[in-house]
Design a protein around this motif. Structure first.
Motif, mmCIF file in Angstrom:
data_model
loop_
_atom_site.group_PDB
_atom_site.id
_atom_site.type_symbol
_atom_site.label_atom_id
_atom_site.label_comp_id
_atom_site.label_asym_id
_atom_site.label_seq_id
_atom_site.Cartn_x
_atom_site.Cartn_y
_atom_site.Cartn_z
ATOM 1 N N SER A 1 0.811 -1.096 0.204
ATOM 2 C CA SER A 1 -0.015 0.143 0.069
ATOM 3 C C SER A 1 0.909 1.244 -0.042
ATOM 4 N N VAL A 2 0.711 2.202 -1.347
ATOM 5 C CA VAL A 2 1.666 3.251 -1.143
ATOM 6 C C VAL A 2 0.950 4.533 -1.311
ATOM 7 N N SER A 3 1.323 5.681 -1.030
ATOM 8 C CA SER A 3 0.661 6.963 -1.600
ATOM 9 C C SER A 3 1.767 7.960 -2.236
ATOM 10 N N TYR A 4 1.603 8.745 -3.020
ATOM 11 C CA TYR A 4 2.451 9.380 -3.913
ATOM 12 C C TYR A 4 3.253 10.363 -2.900
ATOM 13 N N THR A 5 4.350 10.657 -3.441
ATOM 14 C CA THR A 5 5.037 11.979 -2.469
ATOM 15 C C THR A 5 4.857 13.269 -3.197
ATOM 16 N N VAL B 1 3.809 -2.436 3.835
ATOM 17 C CA VAL B 1 3.948 -3.778 3.139
ATOM 18 C C VAL B 1 3.577 -4.844 4.076
ATOM 19 N N GLU B 2 2.838 -6.042 3.552
ATOM 20 C CA GLU B 2 2.966 -7.311 4.354
ATOM 21 C C GLU B 2 3.219 -8.311 3.145
ATOM 22 N N ALA B 3 4.011 -9.220 3.810
ATOM 23 C CA ALA B 3 4.821 -10.330 2.910
ATOM 24 C C ALA B 3 4.578 -11.611 3.605
ATOM 25 N N LYS B 4 4.335 -12.652 2.666
ATOM 26 C CA LYS B 4 4.598 -14.261 3.226
ATOM 27 C C LYS B 4 5.778 -14.376 2.632
ATOM 28 N N ILE B 5 6.829 -14.819 3.300
ATOM 29 C CA ILE B 5 8.131 -15.359 2.757
ATOM 30 C C ILE B 5 8.567 -16.801 3.415
ATOM 31 N N ARG B 6 9.459 -17.060 2.802
ATOM 32 C CA ARG B 6 10.215 -18.107 3.386
ATOM 33 C C ARG B 6 11.644 -17.782 3.453
ATOM 34 N N ASP B 7 12.299 -17.758 4.631
ATOM 35 C CA ASP B 7 13.623 -17.400 4.835
ATOM 36 C C ASP B 7 14.622 -18.193 4.518
ATOM 37 N N GLU B 8 16.068 -17.933 4.675
ATOM 38 C CA GLU B 8 17.139 -18.642 4.088
ATOM 39 C C GLU B 8 17.146 -20.132 4.425
ATOM 40 N N ARG B 9 16.322 -20.564 5.367
ATOM 41 C CA ARG B 9 16.237 -21.892 5.755
ATOM 42 C C ARG B 9 14.907 -22.795 5.487
ATOM 43 N N GLY B 10 14.169 -21.886 4.590
ATOM 44 C CA GLY B 10 12.931 -22.412 4.135
ATOM 45 C C GLY B 10 11.604 -22.130 4.905
ATOM 46 N N ARG B 11 12.046 -21.579 6.153
ATOM 47 C CA ARG B 11 10.829 -21.428 7.192
ATOM 48 C C ARG B 11 9.895 -20.307 6.964
ATOM 49 N N ALA B 12 8.611 -20.815 6.813
ATOM 50 C CA ALA B 12 7.715 -19.454 6.537
ATOM 51 C C ALA B 12 7.647 -18.493 7.429
ATOM 52 N N LYS B 13 7.317 -17.388 7.221
ATOM 53 C CA LYS B 13 7.480 -16.171 7.843
ATOM 54 C C LYS B 13 6.427 -15.057 7.328
ATOM 55 N N LYS B 14 5.517 -14.390 8.253
ATOM 56 C CA LYS B 14 4.934 -13.250 7.677
ATOM 57 C C LYS B 14 5.520 -11.974 8.431
ATOM 58 N N ILE B 15 5.600 -11.016 7.476
ATOM 59 C CA ILE B 15 5.948 -9.723 7.709
ATOM 60 C C ILE B 15 5.433 -8.583 7.559
ATOM 61 N N ILE B 16 5.047 -7.645 8.741
ATOM 62 C CA ILE B 16 4.288 -6.525 8.542
ATOM 63 C C ILE B 16 4.916 -5.330 8.896
ATOM 64 N N ASP C 1 -3.492 0.396 -3.593
ATOM 65 C CA ASP C 1 -3.163 -1.174 -2.874
ATOM 66 C C ASP C 1 -2.857 -2.236 -4.026
ATOM 67 N N PHE C 2 -1.872 -2.884 -3.839
ATOM 68 C CA PHE C 2 -1.326 -4.091 -4.701
ATOM 69 C C PHE C 2 -1.245 -5.319 -4.135
ATOM 70 N N SER C 3 -1.971 -6.360 -4.739
ATOM 71 C CA SER C 3 -1.850 -7.841 -3.850
ATOM 72 C C SER C 3 -1.096 -8.599 -4.967
ATOM 73 N N PHE C 4 -0.198 -9.408 -4.582
ATOM 74 C CA PHE C 4 0.523 -10.357 -5.453
ATOM 75 C C PHE C 4 0.580 -11.593 -4.720
ATOM 76 N N GLU C 5 0.514 -12.701 -5.747
ATOM 77 C CA GLU C 5 0.644 -14.116 -5.238
ATOM 78 C C GLU C 5 1.505 -14.549 -6.381
ATOM 79 N N SER C 6 2.519 -15.453 -5.685
ATOM 80 C CA SER C 6 3.482 -16.115 -6.837
ATOM 81 C C SER C 6 2.586 -17.364 -7.560
ATOM 82 N N GLU C 7 3.037 -17.824 -8.501
ATOM 83 C CA GLU C 7 2.737 -19.007 -9.257
ATOM 84 C C GLU C 7 3.241 -20.201 -7.894
#
Length: 274
Positions: free
Chosen positions: A163-167, A224-239, A193-199
């Protein structure tokens, strides 16, 4: 910690506009609900100058909101009447602030009594009271760049919400962020607001102009909110809004701290076009 307070206006901008907004909130004694039975206001606001540049500092305060005057005496079990002077409220909690109009940033001293989120909630409501017709605004918590670096370092990014607003600036410095900022302005879009989901079994490519521009723009102008997998492959949600940037300021004495904060914040975030 820092709030980015952005005025969107065709009739006024720059340092004087932000000073006017802050003075109107303070002199108007604007008090706003910030949740959980608490209200907040700018208790003090003092001008200070370094050379020809002026800024404000003081105390931002929250207190318990008394919704009614129905008291009870637990010793006698009787209903009690309290004659409380109008305007008096209990449970004062506060912290120090410095407002830098040249960079439209509101710096809050780290405190368990009054958080940067409390300040964001207050200004999100208070500024509405002092806008002119046709104006709009945004109040954004300045986020740590480290949490964005964690997204870039991830083994994979499965979901992404930006989610972004212009400067108000014409020169952001990052090509992708400048491109997206310009697209928002030309489209007359204040917030996107942009929502992205990987293949499946793949990762979102963070280096495309759209996504990199959104991530870079969001550091100071969104979240930003992101669902990632870290370097060890563990799932994590970042807000990212849960990771505000913290600036450590050191001064020779308490009285000089506000001056140091002013100089540091101005140097970090000032834009000549805002």
């Amino acid at each position: 910690m820092i709030l980015n307070i952005k005025l969107i206006s065709d009739t006024r901008k720059g340092e004087e506009a932000y000073k006017e907004i802050m003075r109107d909130i303070y002199e108007g004694k604007i008090i706003e609900d910030i949740g959980r039975g608490k209200r907040a206001f700018l208790r003090t606001m003092n001008p200070e100058s370094i050379g020809s540049e002026e800024f404000y500092y003081g105390k931002i305060t929250r207190f318990s909101n008394l919704e009614n005057n129905k008291w009870v005496n637990i010793n006698t079990r009787e209903i009690a009447d309290m004659d409380i002077e109008n305007g008096l409220y209990p449970n004062r909690q506060e912290t120090d602030y410095v407002f830098i109009p040249q960079a439209h940033r509101f710096a809050v001293k780290l405190s368990p009594e009054f958080t940067v989120k409390n300040a964001q909630d207050f200004f999100t409501k208070a500024i509405k009271n002092v806008l002119r017709p046709g104006e709009d605004f945004a109040v954004i918590i300045q986020q740590s760049k480290d949490v964005y670096d964690e997204i870039y370092r991830a083994k994979s990014v499965e979901k992404l919400f930006i989610s972004v607003s212009y400067t108000n600036s014409d020169d952001i410095g990052d090509a992708a962020a400048e491109w997206l900022d310009q697209q928002l302005k030309e489209s007359n879009i204040m917030v996107a607001d942009f929502s992205f989901e990987s293949e499946k079994h793949d990762t979102i490519n963070l280096q495309t102009t759209l996504i990199k521009g959104g991530l870079d723009l969001a550091v100071e102008n969104g979240e930003v909110e992101a669902k990632i997998r870290d370097e060890r492959g563990r799932a994590k949600k970042i807000i990212t809004k849960n990771h505000p940037e913290r600036i450590k300021s050191v001064a020779p004495n308490e009285d000089q701290l506000k001056n140091v904060i002013f100089m540091e914040v101005k140097q970090r975030y000032r834009s000549n076009d805002e």
